[in-house]
Design a protein around this motif. Structure first.
Motif, PDB file in Angstrom:
ATOM      1  N   ALA A 108      30.315 -17.409 -11.802  1.00  0.00           N
ATOM      2  CA  ALA A 108      31.431 -17.254 -10.865  1.00  0.00           C
ATOM      3  C   ALA A 108      31.694 -15.775 -10.579  1.00  0.00           C
ATOM      4  CB  ALA A 108      32.681 -17.927 -11.434  1.00  0.00           C
ATOM      5  N   ALA A 109      31.614 -14.950 -11.619  1.00  0.00           N
ATOM      6  CA  ALA A 109      31.827 -13.509 -11.416  1.00  0.00           C
ATOM      7  C   ALA A 109      30.756 -12.930 -10.503  1.00  0.00           C
ATOM      8  CB  ALA A 109      31.831 -12.793 -12.766  1.00  0.00           C
ATOM      9  N   TRP A 110      29.493 -13.352 -10.719  1.00  0.00           N
ATOM     10  CA  TRP A 110      28.414 -12.847  -9.862  1.00  0.00           C
ATOM     11  C   TRP A 110      28.615 -13.296  -8.412  1.00  0.00           C
ATOM     12  CZ3 TRP A 110      24.478  -9.695  -9.129  1.00  0.00           C
ATOM     13  CH2 TRP A 110      23.621  -9.971  -8.060  1.00  0.00           C
ATOM     14  N   PHE A 111      28.906 -14.568  -8.224  1.00  0.00           N
ATOM     15  CA  PHE A 111      29.046 -15.104  -6.867  1.00  0.00           C
ATOM     16  C   PHE A 111      30.179 -14.396  -6.123  1.00  0.00           C
ATOM     17  CE2 PHE A 111      30.049 -18.614  -3.826  1.00  0.00           C
ATOM     18  CZ  PHE A 111      28.796 -18.693  -3.244  1.00  0.00           C
ATOM     19  N   THR A 112      31.278 -14.173  -6.835  1.00  0.00           N
ATOM     20  CA  THR A 112      32.406 -13.484  -6.208  1.00  0.00           C
ATOM     21  C   THR A 112      32.058 -12.041  -5.882  1.00  0.00           C
ATOM     22  OG1 THR A 112      33.906 -14.893  -7.493  1.00  0.00           O
ATOM     23  CG2 THR A 112      34.839 -12.930  -6.469  1.00  0.00           C
ATOM     24  N   LEU A 113      31.377 -11.371  -6.818  1.00  0.00           N
ATOM     25  CA  LEU A 113      30.970  -9.985  -6.584  1.00  0.00           C
ATOM     26  C   LEU A 113      29.995  -9.881  -5.415  1.00  0.00           C
ATOM     27  CD1 LEU A 113      31.086  -7.035  -7.601  1.00  0.00           C
ATOM     28  CD2 LEU A 113      29.141  -7.586  -9.084  1.00  0.00           C
ATOM     29  N   HIS A 114      29.025 -10.782  -5.375  1.00  0.00           N
ATOM     30  CA  HIS A 114      28.041 -10.767  -4.292  1.00  0.00           C
ATOM     31  C   HIS A 114      28.705 -10.983  -2.938  1.00  0.00           C
ATOM     32  CE1 HIS A 114      24.417 -12.922  -2.247  1.00  0.00           C
ATOM     33  NE2 HIS A 114      24.501 -11.658  -1.861  1.00  0.00           N
ATOM     34  N   LEU A 115      29.570 -11.991  -2.854  1.00  0.00           N
ATOM     35  CA  LEU A 115      30.223 -12.282  -1.577  1.00  0.00           C
ATOM     36  C   LEU A 115      31.225 -11.195  -1.203  1.00  0.00           C
ATOM     37  CD1 LEU A 115      28.809 -14.997  -2.029  1.00  0.00           C
ATOM     38  CD2 LEU A 115      30.873 -16.123  -1.190  1.00  0.00           C
ATOM     39  N   GLY A 116      31.918 -10.627  -2.206  1.00  0.00           N
ATOM     40  CA  GLY A 116      32.871  -9.577  -1.905  1.00  0.00           C
ATOM     41  C   GLY A 116      32.194  -8.327  -1.356  1.00  0.00           C
ATOM     42  N   LEU A 117      31.193  -7.820  -2.079  1.00  0.00           N
ATOM     43  CA  LEU A 117      30.472  -6.640  -1.601  1.00  0.00           C
ATOM     44  C   LEU A 117      29.702  -6.961  -0.318  1.00  0.00           C
ATOM     45  CD1 LEU A 117      29.097  -5.129  -4.939  1.00  0.00           C
ATOM     46  CD2 LEU A 117      31.080  -4.403  -3.603  1.00  0.00           C
ATOM     47  N   GLY A 118      29.151  -8.171  -0.252  1.00  0.00           N
ATOM     48  CA  GLY A 118      28.419  -8.555   0.952  1.00  0.00           C
ATOM     49  C   GLY A 118      29.300  -8.605   2.174  1.00  0.00           C
ATOM     50  N   GLY A 119      30.522  -9.117   2.008  1.00  0.00           N
ATOM     51  CA  GLY A 119      31.435  -9.153   3.141  1.00  0.00           C
ATOM     52  C   GLY A 119      31.807  -7.764   3.620  1.00  0.00           C
ATOM     53  N   ILE A 120      32.048  -6.849   2.684  1.00  0.00           N
ATOM     54  CA  ILE A 120      32.398  -5.478   3.062  1.00  0.00           C
ATOM     55  C   ILE A 120      31.242  -4.794   3.771  1.00  0.00           C
ATOM     56  CG2 ILE A 120      32.991  -3.209   2.146  1.00  0.00           C
ATOM     57  CD1 ILE A 120      34.521  -4.679  -0.093  1.00  0.00           C
ATOM     58  N   VAL A 121      30.038  -4.878   3.175  1.00  0.00           N
ATOM     59  CA  VAL A 121      28.872  -4.209   3.762  1.00  0.00           C
ATOM     60  C   VAL A 121      28.501  -4.846   5.097  1.00  0.00           C
ATOM     61  CG1 VAL A 121      26.410  -3.719   3.440  1.00  0.00           C
ATOM     62  CG2 VAL A 121      28.005  -3.409   1.549  1.00  0.00           C
ATOM     63  N   SER A 122      28.651  -6.167   5.203  1.00  0.00           N
ATOM     64  CA  SER A 122      28.340  -6.828   6.477  1.00  0.00           C
ATOM     65  C   SER A 122      29.299  -6.369   7.574  1.00  0.00           C
ATOM     66  CB  SER A 122      28.419  -8.349   6.320  1.00  0.00           C
ATOM     67  OG  SER A 122      27.435  -8.807   5.422  1.00  0.00           O
ATOM     68  N   GLY A 123      30.587  -6.286   7.247  1.00  0.00           N
ATOM     69  CA  GLY A 123      31.542  -5.788   8.235  1.00  0.00           C
ATOM     70  C   GLY A 123      31.230  -4.365   8.663  1.00  0.00           C
ATOM     71  N   MET A 124      30.883  -3.519   7.695  1.00  0.00           N
ATOM     72  CA  MET A 124      30.502  -2.149   8.035  1.00  0.00           C
ATOM     73  C   MET A 124      29.229  -2.125   8.870  1.00  0.00           C
ATOM     74  SD  MET A 124      31.305  -0.312   4.368  1.00  0.00           S
ATOM     75  CE  MET A 124      30.602   1.240   4.923  1.00  0.00           C
TER      76      MET A 124
END
Length: 419
Positions: A108-124
């Motif tokens: 769960a920690a990995w999935f949240t970290l991946h989606l969180g950083l992925g969402g930020i980098v994707s928006g950028m």
């Protein structure tokens, strides 16, 4: 120069960037659910146009992602993506669904970290490149200086126009650096969050042990069946060659015994090899047992020359099937040893009896006749180890060696318990 850009735009960095964008794509449904929650709570209908409300939707969506990561397929899918895109050693990652509570928490920690950083980098990745391109092209295209574009007023001044391309290039490099840093962070944390825990290591060890047990059993079956057959056929062919001109009847019997031995062995070999072929069903030849083939085994071995005295003080048909099967192989190996090491004319005694809830097997032949054990073929000795393995797996015991001027193989198998 190439060494400067490789960490930012090299092959590994690009693949990790793709992995982050994949996380941004996965987070979008959760952000939409978050927007459905944030809109009514905030009393605003501008959820998709207000940056603060979008960030709030993002913050609400991440806990939802953590909850759904508890599904069994989350870790296998995450591990597959990391192996393909993050440049992480495959051996440091776990296989299969998370089993324990701790493993599920790490997933769960990995999935949240991946989606969180992925969402930020994707928006950028969606917003920064157009902005940087505008800054780079600003001195050349006057139409881009329209104040309606929302650019800072300082960019309309001469020195601002001169620095705009530099600022645009720096913005793009900052995006690449941010993506590379986030990708490196995920690659570093992947073994810790997606790596095998104690339960996974135990499961892998059990799988390897089971595989090794199957391999060892197949090796024993091949050694006992094929090894015995080759020893018997060698002696029969040697005797037939010596008596070809003087005793044609014996030669015919030897050839018939060779035919019968090889036919049975081919059937047993097909059954064993069927297990080794991927996608093939096991062979149909049944495993030999004392009840089904003890008389045939003794008859075929007597055809090789040695006189065999058999004393069977139990009903073979009353034995448990697994004991009957393993006992047959043990007797077969004992007779093979007698043929190989004592010679073809040395008397052999076989005793099989039930004593105190155990089946005792003794195969004995005199010493000092025929070739010695020292003259055995190189690499020998696997048969006795196989006998010991068979006895140990059933909870019994085995001993082989000199006793009272004879070579004796003694095996004791429980009729109940581990079998």
């Amino acid at each position: 120069m190439r060494g400067f850009f490789r960490p930012l735009l090299g092959r590994v960095a690009r693949r990790r960037w793709i992995h982050l964008i994949l996380g941004g794509a996965l987070v979008m449904p959760y952000v939409l659910v978050g927007a459905v929650i944030v809109g009514p709570v905030s009393g605003s209908s501008d959820v998709f146009t207000s940056l603060p409300l979008q960030l709030a939707s993002f913050a609400v969506g991440l806990p939802l992602a953590a909850i759904t990561s508890l599904f069994p397929l989350t870790r296998p899918m995450s591990v597959a993506a990391v192996r393909a895109l993050c440049g992480v050693d495959a051996g440091s990652l776990a296989d299969g669904p998370a089993r324990s509570r701790a493993a599920k928490g790490r997933t769960a920690a990995w999935f949240t970290l991946h989606l969180g950083l992925g969402g930020i980098v994707s928006g950028m990745s969606l917003s920064v490149p157009p902005f940087g391109a505008v800054l780079i092209a600003l001195p050349v295209f006057a139409g881009l200086r329209d104040t309606r574009l929302g650019l800072p007023e300082v960019l309309g001044r001469p020195w601002g126009l001169a620095l705009a391309p530099v600022a645009g290039a720096a913005t793009l490099l900052a995006l690449a650096g941010c993506a590379a840093g986030c990708g490196a962070l995920l690659a570093r944390w992947a073994p810790a969050l997606l790596g095998p825990g104690l339960e996974d290591r135990l499961a892998a060890a059990e799988a390897r042990a089971a595989d090794l047990a199957v391999r060892n059993r197949l090796a024993r079956e091949l050694h006992d069946s094929v090894g015995h057959a080759l020893s018997a056929v060698t002696l029969q062919a040697s005797a037939a060659r010596r008596l070809l001109d003087t005793d044609p009847e014996f030669v015919r019997e030897a050839l018939a015994a060779i035919e019968d031995t090889t036919r049975r062995t081919v059937g047993e070999l097909d059954a064993v090899l069927g297990v080794l072929r991927d996608g093939d069903a096991p062979g149909t030849a049944p495993a030999p047992t004392l009840a089904a083939d003890l008389d045939g085994l003794l008859r075929r071995t007597r055809a090789d020359g040695p006189p065999i005295t058999a004393e069977v003080d139990t009903d073979p048909w009353a034995l448990p099937p697994v004991v009957s099967r393993e006992a047959y192989r043990i007797v077969q190996e004992g007779l093979s040893n007698a043929l190989k090491h004592a010679g073809g004319q040395v008397p052999v005694t076989v005793r099989i009896e039930a004593v105190d809830g155990h089946l005792e097997i003794t195969v004995e032949n005199p010493l000092g006749q025929g070739p010695s054990a020292a003259a055995a073929r190189p690499g020998g000795g696997h048969g006795l180890r196989g006998v010991a393995d068979r006895a140990r797996l059933l909870g019994g015991a085995a001993h082989a060696g000199e006793a009272d001027g004879a070579w004796r193989l003694w095996v004791r198998l429980p009729l109940k318990g581990p079998v």
